[in-house]
Design an enzyme around this catalytic site. Structure first.
Site, PDB file in Angstrom:
ATOM      1  CB  CYS A 267      -8.782  -4.306  -3.901  1.00 52.96           C
ATOM      2  SG  CYS A 267      -7.589  -3.010  -3.498  1.00 52.96           S
TER       3      CYS A 267
ATOM      4  CB  CYS B 144      -5.284  -1.288  -1.742  1.00 53.83           C
ATOM      5  SG  CYS B 144      -6.636  -0.481  -0.881  1.00 53.83           S
TER       6      CYS B 144
ATOM      7  CD  GLU C 297      -5.412  -5.755  -1.332  1.00 56.46           C
ATOM      8  OE1 GLU C 297      -4.843  -4.645  -1.239  1.00 56.46           O
ATOM      9  OE2 GLU C 297      -6.179  -6.184  -0.456  1.00 56.46           O
TER      10      GLU C 297
ATOM     11  CG  ASN D 202      -0.424  -0.185   2.530  1.00 51.09           C
ATOM     12  OD1 ASN D 202       0.588  -0.862   2.710  1.00 51.09           O
ATOM     13  ND2 ASN D 202      -1.059   0.403   3.521  1.00 51.09           N
ATOM     14  CB  ILE D 203       1.748   3.619  -2.337  1.00 55.67           C
ATOM     15  CG1 ILE D 203       2.627   2.410  -2.703  1.00 55.67           C
ATOM     16  CG2 ILE D 203       2.525   4.930  -2.478  1.00 55.67           C
ATOM     17  CD1 ILE D 203       3.108   2.388  -4.153  1.00 55.67           C
ATOM     18  CD  GLU D 204      -1.294   4.865   4.494  1.00 55.65           C
ATOM     19  OE1 GLU D 204      -0.797   5.706   5.268  1.00 55.65           O
ATOM     20  OE2 GLU D 204      -2.044   3.936   4.859  1.00 55.65           O
TER      21      GLU D 204
ATOM     22  CB  CYS E  19     -10.868  -2.474   0.416  1.00 52.49           C
ATOM     23  SG  CYS E  19     -10.243  -1.768  -1.128  1.00 52.49           S
TER      24      CYS E  19
END
Ligand code: THU
Length: 129
Positions: A89, A53, A55, A42-44, A86
């Site tokens: 995804c 996310c 995935e 995940n990359i915020e 989620c």
């Protein structure tokens, strides 16, 4: 790749998650039909809604590399129980890998699995259908 190796890869990959805001680390390993492994984290973003996310990172990496056929996706998070993907995804996986199997690991080794079709029943088929 056996399950133990995938489990270790999920753990190592999860350490790379860029989750400074939520502090919730997620990794994914997507396995193509030709047995290639593509990882994702995940990359915020500081603008939280732009976060992506693990995935979808794995899927988009794979699609961008030209892979089109997928067998399964493994997911690991910081939760002590297996963490299902989620809704966003699930939809994107359904768009590109409707027959995929989803295998979820907690990082203490609990495992769960489901077909994506069962995780997203009566899914939106797209405007062309
Ligand atoms: N996250 C994922 O990477 N995958 C999911 O299926 C659910 C949530 C990430 C997004 C965000 O960085 C953090 O987990 C908290 O929601």
């Amino acid at each position: 790749m056996n399950e133990q190796t995938i489990f270790q890869l999920l753990k190592k990959t999860k350490e790379k998650a860029l989750a400074v805001y939520s502090k919730f680390h997620v990794s994914a390993v997507l396995v193509t039909k030709s047995n290639e492994l593509i990882t994702g984290i995940n990359i915020e973003s500081s603008s939280y809604g732009l976060t992506i996310c693990a995935e979808r990172v794995a899927l988009f990496k794979a699609l961008s590399e030209g892979y089109r056929e997928f067998d399964r996706i493994y997911i690991m998070s910081d939760l002590p129980v297996p963490c299902p993907p989620c809704g966003a995804c699930r939809q994107v996986l359904m768009d590109y890998a409707p027959d995929i199997k989803v295998i979820m690991y907690s990082d203490n080794g609990q495992k769960d699995g489901a077909l994506l079709k069962d995780l997203l029943p009566r899914n939106f088929p797209g405007p062309k259908s």
